[in-house]
Scaffold this active site. Sequence first.
Site, PDB file in Angstrom:
ATOM      1  N   GLY A   1       0.805  -1.203  -0.393  1.00  0.00           N
ATOM      2  CA  GLY A   1      -0.092  -0.214   0.082  1.00  0.00           C
ATOM      3  C   GLY A   1       1.015   1.451   0.199  1.00  0.00           C
ATOM      4  O   GLY A   1       2.251   1.327  -0.242  1.00  0.00           O
TER       5      GLY A   1
ATOM      6  N   SER B   1       2.699   4.719   1.114  1.00  0.00           N
ATOM      7  CA  SER B   1       3.029   4.225   2.438  1.00  0.00           C
ATOM      8  C   SER B   1       3.844   3.472   3.159  1.00  0.00           C
ATOM      9  O   SER B   1       3.872   3.938   4.393  1.00  0.00           O
ATOM     10  CB  SER B   1       3.107   5.827   3.138  1.00  0.00           C
ATOM     11  OG  SER B   1       2.133   6.822   2.860  1.00  0.00           O
TER      12      SER B   1
ATOM     13  N   ASP C   1       5.043   4.966  -9.338  1.00  0.00           N
ATOM     14  CA  ASP C   1       5.671   6.193  -9.326  1.00  0.00           C
ATOM     15  C   ASP C   1       5.619   7.081 -11.353  1.00  0.00           C
ATOM     16  O   ASP C   1       6.133   7.992 -10.700  1.00  0.00           O
ATOM     17  CB  ASP C   1       6.201   6.267  -8.263  1.00  0.00           C
ATOM     18  CG  ASP C   1       5.320   6.104  -7.157  1.00  0.00           C
ATOM     19  OD1 ASP C   1       4.196   6.142  -6.944  1.00  0.00           O
ATOM     20  OD2 ASP C   1       5.838   6.400  -5.998  1.00  0.00           O
TER      21      ASP C   1
HETATM   22  N1  LIG Z   1      10.696   1.911   7.232  1.00  0.00           N
HETATM   23  C1  LIG Z   1      10.037   2.326   7.698  1.00  0.00           C
HETATM   24  N2  LIG Z   1      10.333   3.198   8.976  1.00  0.00           N
HETATM   25  C2  LIG Z   1      10.198   4.523   8.673  1.00  0.00           C
HETATM   26  N3  LIG Z   1       9.666   4.951   8.116  1.00  0.00           N
HETATM   27  C3  LIG Z   1       9.768   5.347   6.871  1.00  0.00           C
HETATM   28  C4  LIG Z   1       9.894   3.519   6.984  1.00  0.00           C
HETATM   29  N4  LIG Z   1       9.454   3.792   5.294  1.00  0.00           N
HETATM   30  C5  LIG Z   1       9.190   4.752   4.110  1.00  0.00           C
HETATM   31  N5  LIG Z   1       9.958   5.425   5.363  1.00  0.00           N
HETATM   32  C6  LIG Z   1       8.758   7.012   5.190  1.00  0.00           C
HETATM   33  O1  LIG Z   1       7.330   6.764   5.387  1.00  0.00           O
HETATM   34  C7  LIG Z   1       7.146   7.691   3.884  1.00  0.00           C
HETATM   35  C8  LIG Z   1       6.117   6.882   2.461  1.00  0.00           C
HETATM   36  O2  LIG Z   1       8.089   6.339   2.613  1.00  0.00           O
HETATM   37  P1  LIG Z   1       7.711   4.794   0.351  1.00  0.00           P
HETATM   38  O3  LIG Z   1       7.728   6.538  -0.530  1.00  0.00           O
HETATM   39  O4  LIG Z   1       9.459   4.768   1.082  1.00  0.00           O
HETATM   40  O5  LIG Z   1       6.740   4.308   0.016  1.00  0.00           O
HETATM   41  P2  LIG Z   1       5.459   3.717  -0.947  1.00  0.00           P
HETATM   42  O6  LIG Z   1       5.414   2.185  -0.199  1.00  0.00           O
HETATM   43  O7  LIG Z   1       6.637   3.472  -1.793  1.00  0.00           O
HETATM   44  O8  LIG Z   1       4.643   4.752  -1.155  1.00  0.00           O
HETATM   45  P3  LIG Z   1       3.921   5.388  -2.187  1.00  0.00           P
HETATM   46  O9  LIG Z   1       3.064   3.918  -2.790  1.00  0.00           O
HETATM   47  O10 LIG Z   1       3.012   6.211  -1.877  1.00  0.00           O
HETATM   48  O11 LIG Z   1       4.768   5.906  -3.470  1.00  0.00           O
HETATM   49  C9  LIG Z   1       8.167   8.751   3.759  1.00  0.00           C
HETATM   50  O12 LIG Z   1       8.920   9.864   4.255  1.00  0.00           O
HETATM   51  C10 LIG Z   1       9.812   7.767   3.960  1.00  0.00           C
HETATM   52  O13 LIG Z   1      10.854   7.898   4.944  1.00  0.00           O
END
Ligand SMILES: Nc1ncnc2c1ncn2[C@@H]1O[C@H](COP(=O)(O)OP(=O)(O)OP(=O)(O)O)[C@@H](O)[C@H]1O
Length: 183
Positions: free
Chosen positions: A7, A9, A33
């Site tokens: 999902g 974030s 993205d």
């Molecule tokens: N393991 C973690 N622990 C703490 N914070 C995290 C962790 N992984 C990601 N984050 C933080 O959460 C936010 C979203 O991270 P990320 O972009 O990697 O998620 P994503 O799953 O790729 O989201 P999206 O699908 O919306 O692009 C960022 O601000 C990141 O710094």
Amino acid sequence: MIVLNGGSSSGKTSIARALQESLPGTWLTFGVDTFIEALPGRGDSLKSGISYGPDGTVVVTEQYKRLERAWYSALHTLAHSGANIILDEVLLSGGEGQRRLQSAFDGVPMLWVGVRCDPEVAAARECSRGDRVPGMARLQASRVHDWVVYDIEIDTTARYPEACAQLLADFVTSKRYSPVETE
Ligand SMILES: Nc1ncnc2c1ncn2[C@@H]1O[C@H](COP(=O)(O)OP(=O)(O)OP(=O)(O)O)[C@@H](O)[C@H]1O
């Protein structure tokens, strides 16, 4: 090819970037993205074909789906030409999306990774990053995994991206699974 599904974030992009450093060889990373960034208005235009409901639901048009198929076809060529790819995906339709990707990447070895995160923690991350429609993280946290079959699942709730990436890199380089030739 390594597919990270989770999902919004949940931490996929952070893991993908850390994984590029941990894995042997050089890996390219793309994902939904990257595709949305290339759309009109970076996805924030009526012409982009993607829109978001007030509760975080995502609606896409037939035109969006057609372009997405073209995008996957290009990535398929890239993978077939020898590029190692980490794909960062949000499979909104769960298992159906997995089958669609499997057929788009026919003949490419794929390692499926489920990226999980507690919905409340993902929602808090969503809130603090400020560049996502509120509600997506909680809404998508579990449903993107429905009926998806994984080789390995990682929970990012209390684990840094680098630690998640190391677990995955160990898995990929172990004798248990080898999606591509590594250096
Ligand atoms: N393991 C973690 N622990 C703490 N914070 C995290 C962790 N992984 C990601 N984050 C933080 O959460 C936010 C979203 O991270 P990320 O972009 O990697 O998620 P994503 O799953 O790729 O989201 P999206 O699908 O919306 O692009 C960022 O601000 C990141 O710094």
